[in-house]
Motif scaffolding. Structure first.
Motif, PDB file in Angstrom:
ATOM      1  N   VAL A   1      60.114  31.837  11.538  1.00 11.48           N
ATOM      2  CA  VAL A   1      61.098  32.848  11.911  1.00 11.48           C
ATOM      3  C   VAL A   1      61.651  32.487  13.281  1.00 11.48           C
ATOM      4  O   VAL A   1      60.989  31.816  14.082  1.00 11.48           O
ATOM      5  CB  VAL A   1      60.496  34.268  11.941  1.00 11.48           C
TER       6      VAL A   1
ATOM      7  N   VAL B   1      61.733  39.377  16.177  1.00 12.88           N
ATOM      8  CA  VAL B   1      62.235  38.504  15.119  1.00 12.88           C
ATOM      9  C   VAL B   1      63.747  38.688  14.992  1.00 12.88           C
ATOM     10  O   VAL B   1      64.236  39.782  14.713  1.00 12.88           O
ATOM     11  CB  VAL B   1      61.542  38.798  13.778  1.00 12.88           C
TER      12      VAL B   1
ATOM     13  N   THR C   1      64.823  35.448   9.792  1.00 15.53           N
ATOM     14  CA  THR C   1      63.681  35.000   9.004  1.00 15.53           C
ATOM     15  C   THR C   1      64.011  33.716   8.261  1.00 15.53           C
ATOM     16  O   THR C   1      65.181  33.407   8.006  1.00 15.53           O
ATOM     17  CB  THR C   1      63.257  36.079   7.990  1.00 15.53           C
TER      18      THR C   1
ATOM     19  N   THR D   1      59.421  33.950   4.183  1.00 13.93           N
ATOM     20  CA  THR D   1      58.592  34.521   5.252  1.00 13.93           C
ATOM     21  C   THR D   1      58.402  36.017   5.017  1.00 13.93           C
ATOM     22  O   THR D   1      58.858  36.852   5.808  1.00 13.93           O
ATOM     23  CB  THR D   1      59.223  34.282   6.634  1.00 13.93           C
TER      24      THR D   1
ATOM     25  N   SER E   1      59.976  40.810   9.133  1.00 16.75           N
ATOM     26  CA  SER E   1      61.360  41.209   8.915  1.00 16.75           C
ATOM     27  C   SER E   1      62.104  41.167  10.241  1.00 16.75           C
ATOM     28  O   SER E   1      61.491  41.216  11.322  1.00 16.75           O
ATOM     29  CB  SER E   1      61.430  42.635   8.340  1.00 16.75           C
TER      30      SER E   1
ATOM     31  N   VAL F   1      55.125  31.139  10.742  1.00 14.08           N
ATOM     32  CA  VAL F   1      54.485  32.449  10.585  1.00 14.08           C
ATOM     33  C   VAL F   1      52.977  32.376  10.801  1.00 14.08           C
ATOM     34  O   VAL F   1      52.353  33.373  11.190  1.00 14.08           O
ATOM     35  CB  VAL F   1      54.805  33.063   9.204  1.00 14.08           C
TER      36      VAL F   1
END
Length: 307
Positions: A30, A71, A74, A78, A82, A109
């Motif tokens: 991400v 984040v 993404t 992933t 979110s 991740v």
């Protein structure tokens, strides 16, 4: 994006604030908008070339492995995160190039966990490498309820997490530190002792039957000096001296990214069982000063850069 980079090994003077391309988030990564990044001794050791034979370094390097942020985008697969999730992580990849002293970082991740709501971004950025190192070395040494543990550099970035985790597990903790940090260590439930000549005698005075485990976060002969303090069957773990493993049958620990372990640390911090000590916060443009502060070796807790 703005980023701190260096294009050759050297002192903190090689660090520059530059404009770099936006990182790409791979299928299992991400894109994190960095709010804060931690500074660790390994960062300046890599920068000076000390780990050239171990790590694959690709210039220009954006240094830093610790991150706390949000984040932004993404990857293709992933489901763990979110857009908008607040995360923290130890973003060590297979090569040293696109680190966390930047406005954005692409993070696999496997290196991330959700940031506890109770932590600021600066506090969260202080946790990953040091907290994981403490947690994983304690696990490796098998520390548990009723054990007596000697922690070297107990007031440092790693040591300050280790003493609290060990106490949470029900261990008695003796910690080496300079006199000025003894009061703070006592507030964490640690029995402090000073460094230097006579250390073994000072530890024996507190634990005449010996200690069950030694956690070495300082090096400089601490492993050899501590082995005689171990009870029969006791264990030593070091992050600085391979002799702990190769000569004394203990463990030599190099921290690994682990989303699971980060989540455990987050739970310990969120519950109040572990406190985060931020020594100093620098702005991104002052990253060289943050590195110099880390190099001084006189830091209680962690150094953080705000992005």
């Amino acid at each position: 994006m703005r980023a701190i980079t260096y294009s050759r090994y050297g002192s903190a003077d090689v660090l520059e604030l530059t404009d770099e391309p936006m990182p790409k988030a791979g299928p299992d990564s991400v894109l994190v908008r960095v709010r804060a990044a931690g500074v660790n001794p390994v960062d300046w050791k890599v920068r000076e070339g000390y780990l050239d034979g171990i790590l694959d370094v690709r210039f220009p390097v954006v240094p830093g492995w610790d991150v706390a942020g949000v984040v932004e985008r993404t990857g293709l697969d992933t489901p763990e995160f979110s857009v908008g999730d607040e995360v923290f992580g130890y973003v060590r990849k297979d090569w040293t190039h696109g680190g966390t002293l930047a406005e954005y970082v692409a993070a696999p991740v496997r290196t991330l966990a959700r940031k506890p709501a109770s932590m600021t971004f600066e506090e969260a950025a202080a946790v990953p490498l040091a907290g994981l190192t403490a947690y994983q070395s304690i696990e490796r040494a098998g520390v548990g309820t009723g054990d007596t543990v000697l922690v070297h550099a107990a007031a440092g970035g790693v040591g300050s997490f280790a003493v609290q985790i060990a106490r949470r597990l029900g261990a008695r903790v003796i910690g080496t530190a300079s006199e000025r940090n003894h009061g703070w260590l006592r507030s964490l439930g640690v029995e402090p002792v000073t460094y230097g000549d006579g250390l073994a005698d000072r530890v024996r005075a507190l634990a005449p039957d010996g200690v069950d485990a030694v956690l070495d976060y300082v090096g400089g002969g601490a492993v050899a000096a501590s082995v005689p303090l171990l009870v029969t069957g006791g264990t030593i773990a070091s992050i600085t001296d391979a002799a702990a493993r190769d000569e004394f049958g203990g463990h030599y620990v190099w921290v690994r990214p682990s989303a699971h372990d980060l989540e455990t640390l987050g739970d310990l911090i969120g519950s109040g069982d572990v406190r985060v000590e931020v020594a100093q916060v620098f702005e991104l443009a002052d990253a060289a000063e943050a590195h110099r502060a880390s190099e001084s070796g006189h830091v209680r807790g962690k150094i953080v850069v705000r992005v």
